[in-house]
Design a protein around this motif. Structure first.
Motif, PDB file in Angstrom:
ATOM      1  N   TRP A  26      46.685  38.670  55.933  1.00 33.02           N
ATOM      2  CA  TRP A  26      46.824  38.519  57.384  1.00 33.02           C
ATOM      3  C   TRP A  26      47.856  39.480  57.968  1.00 33.02           C
ATOM      4  O   TRP A  26      47.657  40.015  59.067  1.00 33.02           O
ATOM      5  N   TRP A  27      48.953  39.709  57.246  1.00 29.08           N
ATOM      6  CA  TRP A  27      50.016  40.556  57.782  1.00 29.08           C
ATOM      7  C   TRP A  27      49.557  41.999  57.951  1.00 29.08           C
ATOM      8  O   TRP A  27      49.694  42.596  59.021  1.00 29.08           O
ATOM      9  N   CYS A  29      46.460  43.216  57.974  1.00 34.85           N
ATOM     10  CA  CYS A  29      45.326  43.327  58.908  1.00 34.85           C
ATOM     11  C   CYS A  29      45.792  43.178  60.356  1.00 34.85           C
ATOM     12  O   CYS A  29      45.335  43.906  61.246  1.00 34.85           O
ATOM     13  N   SER A  30      46.696  42.241  60.597  1.00 32.80           N
ATOM     14  CA  SER A  30      47.195  42.029  61.956  1.00 32.80           C
ATOM     15  C   SER A  30      48.042  43.192  62.433  1.00 32.80           C
ATOM     16  O   SER A  30      47.947  43.611  63.592  1.00 32.80           O
ATOM     17  N   ASN A 219      45.772  31.894  55.094  1.00 34.82           N
ATOM     18  CA  ASN A 219      45.681  33.289  55.497  1.00 34.82           C
ATOM     19  C   ASN A 219      44.902  33.425  56.800  1.00 34.82           C
ATOM     20  O   ASN A 219      45.301  34.158  57.723  1.00 34.82           O
ATOM     21  N   GLU A 223      46.342  34.646  60.505  1.00 34.07           N
ATOM     22  CA  GLU A 223      45.690  35.758  61.206  1.00 34.07           C
ATOM     23  C   GLU A 223      45.199  35.312  62.579  1.00 34.07           C
ATOM     24  O   GLU A 223      45.233  36.080  63.547  1.00 34.07           O
ATOM     25  N   ASN A 227      46.044  36.953  66.133  1.00 29.07           N
ATOM     26  CA  ASN A 227      45.014  37.374  67.102  1.00 29.07           C
ATOM     27  C   ASN A 227      45.375  36.909  68.503  1.00 29.07           C
ATOM     28  O   ASN A 227      45.191  37.644  69.485  1.00 29.07           O
TER      29      ASN A 227
END
Length: 252
Positions: A26-27, A29-30, A219, A223, A227
C-alpha cells in the motif's frame, strides 16, 4: 532506495526484497499515485525527466506508463538497484551516480528525488546539484519522511540521516535557488497509526520487512485510506501533518 555517500550503509541485498514487495504494498503504490498526481498537476508536458536514487525503478516504471514519449533517465548509487530498474524500464537510460558529485547543467525539465535526500549528510549540496541540472522553468519534485518525533529503529534500519520539518525542507530548497511552488504532508490520515507503530519500534526492529508482510485485508484498507487522502489533495486540501512531505519547486 537512494544515492548514498560511501560513509553511509545500506544493504544492497535489500533491493531484491523491495522488488518483490513494492508492487503489492500500500505504501509504495500510494506514494506512486501521489507522485503521478503531482507530476500531472505541476509538470505536465515535460520532455526530459531524471529520477535521482531510482532504486528498483518502481516509480520510474509508473512515470513511463503515463508519459510514453518522454525521455526518461534514472540514477542510483547501487548497481544492485539498477539491475532491477533496467529490467522494469528498458526504454529508460540509467547510470550509477553519487548525487553529491553530480555535475549536470541544465539538462532536465523535471527531476524527482523520492525518499532520497534524507539518506545523505550533504543534502544541501545535492539540492544545489539538482537545481543546476534543471533547465530554467523546470521543476524539482521531492518526497521525504517528516517529523523528528516519529524517529524510530525503522529510520536507523533505513539509514536515514534525518526526518525533515517542513520549514527545514523549504529553506534548504530555496537556498538551492529554487522557488517553492507546492508543499503538503501526506500519509496524514494514517499518522496516528504510524505514530503507534513507530513508538513500538523506538529501540529495536525484529523483522525489518515486517511492515510489508501484512494481511491482504489490512493492506487493502490502508491503501483505501490513502486513496481518500489523495482525493482530498486533488481538491486542494494541504495537510499540515503527516508521515511524509511532498514538495514541488521551480527553477527561476
Amino acid at each position: 532506495m537512494s544515492d548514498l555517500t560511501e560513509g553511509q550503509y545500506f544493504s544492497p541485498s535489500a533491493f531484491n526484497e523491495l522488488a518483490l514487495f513494492e508492487s503489492k504494498n500500500w505504501w509504495f503504490c500510494s506514494r506512486n499515485a501521489v507522485i503521478l498526481w503531482a507530476i500531472g498537476k505541476h509538470c505536465n508536458g515535460f520532455h526530459r525527466y531524471l529520477e535521482i536514487g531510482c532504486g528498483t525503478g518502481f516509480v520510474l516504471e509508473a512515470v513511463r506508463s503515463q508519459y510514453e514519449h518522454a525521455e526518461l533517465s534514472g540514477s542510483e548509487y547501487f548497481e544492485e538497484g539498477l539491475f532491477h530498474a533496467r529490467q522494469r524500464v528498458p526504454s529508460a537510460s540509467f547510470r550509477r551516480l553519487d548525487a553529491t558529485v553530480m555535475e549536470d547543467k541544465e539538462c532536465f525539465d523535471v527531476i524527482g528525488a523520492f525518499d532520497v535526500i534524507e539518506h545523505i549528510d550533504e543534502d544541501e549540496k545535492v539540492l544545489a546539484n539538482l537545481a543546476r541540472a534543471i533547465v530554467p522553468g523546470g521543476a524539482l519534485l521531492i518526497t521525504v519522511p517528516q517529523h523528528r518525533w516519529l524517529w524510530s529503529a525503522m529510520d536507523d534500519y533505513a539509514c536515514h540521516v534525518r526526518r525533515y520539518t517542513r520549514d527545514e525542507l523549504v529553506l534548504k530548497v530555496e537556498r538551492a535557488g529554487l522557488k517553492l511552488e507546492y508543499v503538503s504532508s501526506f500519509v496524514s490520515l494514517l499518522l496516528p497509526l504510524m505514530w503507534l507503530s513507530r513508538t513500538r519500534a523506538k529501540k529495536s526492529v525484529g523483522d525489518p520487512m515486517s511492515e510489508f508482510k501484512i494481511p491482504r485485508w489490512l493492506n487493502a484498507a490502508l491503501e483505501g485510506v490513502m486513496n481518500l487522502e489523495r482525493l482530498l489533495l486533488r481538491i486542494g486540501v494541504r495537510f499540515p501533518f503527516g508521515g511524509s512531505l511532498l514538495l514541488v519547486a521551480r527553477k527561476r
